[in-house]
Design a protein around this motif. Structure first.
Motif, PDB file in Angstrom:
ATOM      1  N   PRO A  11      12.633 -13.753   2.919  1.00 35.15           N
ATOM      2  CA  PRO A  11      11.526 -14.666   3.162  1.00 35.15           C
ATOM      3  C   PRO A  11      10.190 -14.188   2.596  1.00 35.15           C
ATOM      4  CG  PRO A  11      12.285 -13.650   5.212  1.00 35.15           C
ATOM      5  CD  PRO A  11      13.296 -13.324   4.157  1.00 35.15           C
ATOM      6  N   ASN A  12       9.507 -15.155   2.023  1.00 33.96           N
ATOM      7  CA  ASN A  12       8.138 -15.033   1.501  1.00 33.96           C
ATOM      8  C   ASN A  12       8.055 -14.299   0.165  1.00 33.96           C
ATOM      9  OD1 ASN A  12       6.808 -16.394   3.700  1.00 33.96           O
ATOM     10  ND2 ASN A  12       7.363 -14.638   4.949  1.00 33.96           N
ATOM     11  N   LEU A  13       9.156 -13.736  -0.293  1.00 36.20           N
ATOM     12  CA  LEU A  13       9.079 -12.997  -1.571  1.00 36.20           C
ATOM     13  C   LEU A  13       8.962 -13.934  -2.765  1.00 36.20           C
ATOM     14  CD1 LEU A  13      11.307 -10.176  -0.315  1.00 36.20           C
ATOM     15  CD2 LEU A  13       9.098  -9.804  -1.395  1.00 36.20           C
ATOM     16  N   LEU A  16       5.461 -13.639  -4.347  1.00 43.59           N
ATOM     17  CA  LEU A  16       5.095 -12.437  -5.100  1.00 43.59           C
ATOM     18  C   LEU A  16       4.193 -12.807  -6.278  1.00 43.59           C
ATOM     19  CD1 LEU A  16       6.185  -9.685  -4.252  1.00 43.59           C
ATOM     20  CD2 LEU A  16       7.869  -9.862  -6.078  1.00 43.59           C
ATOM     21  N   ARG A  19      -0.201 -13.776  -3.767  1.00 45.31           N
ATOM     22  CA  ARG A  19      -1.020 -13.345  -2.631  1.00 45.31           C
ATOM     23  C   ARG A  19      -0.839 -11.842  -2.447  1.00 45.31           C
ATOM     24  NH1 ARG A  19      -2.335 -17.223   1.279  1.00 45.31           N
ATOM     25  NH2 ARG A  19      -3.584 -15.478   2.023  1.00 45.31           N
ATOM     26  N   TYR A  24       1.640  -5.922  -2.670  1.00 42.49           N
ATOM     27  CA  TYR A  24       2.899  -6.263  -3.352  1.00 42.49           C
ATOM     28  C   TYR A  24       2.801  -6.320  -4.883  1.00 42.49           C
ATOM     29  CZ  TYR A  24       4.263  -7.396   1.406  1.00 42.49           C
ATOM     30  OH  TYR A  24       4.533  -7.320   2.757  1.00 42.49           O
ATOM     31  N   ASN A  75      16.225  -7.000  -0.817  1.00 41.24           N
ATOM     32  CA  ASN A  75      14.954  -6.891  -0.093  1.00 41.24           C
ATOM     33  C   ASN A  75      14.990  -7.983   0.966  1.00 41.24           C
ATOM     34  OD1 ASN A  75      12.415  -6.855   0.963  1.00 41.24           O
ATOM     35  ND2 ASN A  75      11.362  -6.652  -1.010  1.00 41.24           N
ATOM     36  N   GLY A  77      13.005  -8.692   3.243  1.00 40.65           N
ATOM     37  CA  GLY A  77      11.726  -9.110   3.787  1.00 40.65           C
ATOM     38  C   GLY A  77      11.663  -8.765   5.271  1.00 40.65           C
ATOM     39  N   HIS A  81      13.743  -6.059   9.754  1.00 42.25           N
ATOM     40  CA  HIS A  81      13.383  -5.502  11.050  1.00 42.25           C
ATOM     41  C   HIS A  81      13.946  -6.284  12.224  1.00 42.25           C
ATOM     42  CE1 HIS A  81      10.682  -3.695   8.202  1.00 42.25           C
ATOM     43  NE2 HIS A  81      10.077  -4.851   7.981  1.00 42.25           N
ATOM     44  N   CYS A 100      15.753  -2.455  -0.736  1.00 44.25           N
ATOM     45  CA  CYS A 100      14.595  -2.243  -1.608  1.00 44.25           C
ATOM     46  C   CYS A 100      13.338  -2.901  -1.032  1.00 44.25           C
ATOM     47  CB  CYS A 100      14.911  -2.827  -2.986  1.00 44.25           C
ATOM     48  SG  CYS A 100      13.601  -2.573  -4.181  1.00 44.25           S
ATOM     49  N   HIS A 101      12.346  -2.084  -0.704  1.00 40.11           N
ATOM     50  CA  HIS A 101      11.058  -2.605  -0.247  1.00 40.11           C
ATOM     51  C   HIS A 101       9.995  -2.260  -1.270  1.00 40.11           C
ATOM     52  CE1 HIS A 101      12.739  -3.590   3.586  1.00 40.11           C
ATOM     53  NE2 HIS A 101      13.307  -2.406   3.620  1.00 40.11           N
ATOM     54  N   ILE A 102       9.173  -3.226  -1.558  1.00 40.80           N
ATOM     55  CA  ILE A 102       8.104  -3.018  -2.534  1.00 40.80           C
ATOM     56  C   ILE A 102       7.046  -2.067  -1.966  1.00 40.80           C
ATOM     57  CG2 ILE A 102       6.267  -4.198  -3.822  1.00 40.80           C
ATOM     58  CD1 ILE A 102       8.123  -6.747  -3.621  1.00 40.80           C
ATOM     59  N   SER A 103       6.679  -2.299  -0.723  1.00 41.00           N
ATOM     60  CA  SER A 103       5.660  -1.463  -0.076  1.00 41.00           C
ATOM     61  C   SER A 103       6.322  -0.301   0.652  1.00 41.00           C
ATOM     62  CB  SER A 103       4.858  -2.313   0.917  1.00 41.00           C
ATOM     63  OG  SER A 103       5.685  -2.745   1.988  1.00 41.00           O
ATOM     64  N   VAL A 105       7.003   0.874   3.755  1.00 42.44           N
ATOM     65  CA  VAL A 105       7.010   0.322   5.123  1.00 42.44           C
ATOM     66  C   VAL A 105       6.647   1.381   6.167  1.00 42.44           C
ATOM     67  CG1 VAL A 105       8.532  -1.657   4.794  1.00 42.44           C
ATOM     68  CG2 VAL A 105       9.539   0.604   5.078  1.00 42.44           C
ATOM     69  N   ARG A 108       3.004   1.523   7.131  1.00 37.39           N
ATOM     70  CA  ARG A 108       2.454   0.268   7.652  1.00 37.39           C
ATOM     71  C   ARG A 108       2.678   0.180   9.168  1.00 37.39           C
ATOM     72  NH1 ARG A 108       4.322  -4.496   3.804  1.00 37.39           N
ATOM     73  NH2 ARG A 108       2.646  -5.540   4.984  1.00 37.39           N
TER      74      ARG A 108
HETATM   75  O1  CA2 Z   1       7.701  -4.145   1.258  1.00 35.99           O
HETATM   76  C1  CA2 Z   1       8.561  -5.028   1.217  1.00 35.99           C
HETATM   77  O2  CA2 Z   1       9.177  -5.316   0.201  1.00 35.99           O
HETATM   78  C2  CA2 Z   1       8.842  -5.849   2.484  1.00 35.99           C
HETATM   79  O3  CA2 Z   1      10.252  -6.062   2.557  1.00 35.99           O
HETATM   80  C3  CA2 Z   1       8.111  -7.163   2.305  1.00 35.99           C
HETATM   81  C4  CA2 Z   1       8.192  -8.079   3.531  1.00 35.99           C
HETATM   82  C5  CA2 Z   1       7.812  -7.319   4.802  1.00 35.99           C
HETATM   83  O4  CA2 Z   1       8.021  -8.149   5.933  1.00 35.99           O
HETATM   84  C6  CA2 Z   1       8.599  -6.037   4.957  1.00 35.99           C
HETATM   85  O5  CA2 Z   1       8.167  -5.364   6.119  1.00 35.99           O
HETATM   86  C7  CA2 Z   1       8.417  -5.136   3.757  1.00 35.99           C
HETATM   87  C8  CA2 Z   1       7.250  -9.254   3.374  1.00 35.99           C
HETATM   88  C9  CA2 Z   1       7.428 -10.033   2.118  1.00 35.99           C
HETATM   89  C10 CA2 Z   1       6.230 -10.897   1.928  1.00 35.99           C
HETATM   90  O6  CA2 Z   1       6.033 -11.061   0.544  1.00 35.99           O
HETATM   91  C11 CA2 Z   1       4.851 -11.557   0.104  1.00 35.99           C
HETATM   92  C12 CA2 Z   1       4.573 -11.365  -1.232  1.00 35.99           C
HETATM   93  C13 CA2 Z   1       3.386 -11.813  -1.733  1.00 35.99           C
HETATM   94  C14 CA2 Z   1       2.494 -12.497  -0.919  1.00 35.99           C
HETATM   95  C15 CA2 Z   1       2.781 -12.701   0.410  1.00 35.99           C
HETATM   96  C16 CA2 Z   1       3.980 -12.230   0.912  1.00 35.99           C
END
Ligand code: CA2
Length: 147
Positions: A11-13, A16, A19, A24, A75, A77, A81, A100-103, A105, A108
């Motif tokens: 979700p939400n990826l 990318l 935002r 990210y 990933n 998202g 968790h 695979c997490h971009i950030s 975690v 955070r």
């Molecule tokens: O670091 C990651 O890749 C995460 O999986 C990203 C998830 C977050 O809930 C995980 O804790 C760590 C959130 C993805 C949201 O992606 C966005 C990308 C651009 C703008 C807004 C959201």
């Protein structure tokens, strides 16, 4: 053995590159998928990429991977968790799994420090930005091509 690798994003990826570039990065998911496809092909593999905001769609893709993919780079998202259902689906899959997490975690909020998926993952990537997907791909190919 299949030489196809699934790259699944939760979700939400799909946002990318649109935002929160401070967290990210500036690349879009399409950019990441294009780079992974080119890398996989240079290594003699193919990739299938899927992003979904729906848990069940990701679970169906993991089930399909049982017959169609030798590795999954996932990933999940925020489902990372929360989702025992995704963990259960991964536990029914015999191939390699990379989370695979971009950030990073672990730097955070504490609710991001626990991952259900890590209980099944053969490797976990966090904090390498979008390059992490390619690093997972290289590791998967390395393990799959070892004698
Ligand atoms: O670091 C990651 O890749 C995460 O999986 C990203 C998830 C977050 O809930 C995980 O804790 C760590 C959130 C993805 C949201 O992606 C966005 C990308 C651009 C703008 C807004 C959201």
């Amino acid at each position: 053995m299949s030489r196809n690798i699934f790259i699944l994003n939760g979700p939400n990826l799909n946002l990318l590159g649109q935002r929160q570039p401070d967290i990210y990065g500036a690349e879009t998911l399409a950019d990441v998928e294009t780079r992974c496809r080119a890398l996989a092909e240079s290594l003699g593999f193919t990739v299938e990429c899927l992003q979904s905001n729906h848990e069940g769609v990701l679970i169906d893709a993991i089930h399909r991977a049982r017959l169609e993919a030798c590795a999954i780079i996932l990933n999940p998202g925020a489902f990372t968790h929360t989702s025992i259902a995704i963990l259960d689906a991964l536990n029914a899959y015999d191939g390699l799994v990379f989370e695979c997490h971009i950030s990073n975690v672990h730097r955070r909020e504490t609710f991001r420090h626990h991952s259900y998926v890590s209980l099944r993952a053969d490797g976990v990537m966090a904090g390498f930005g979008t390059e992490g997907y390619e690093l997972c791909l290289r590791r998967a190919v390395s393990l799959l091509t070892k004698a």
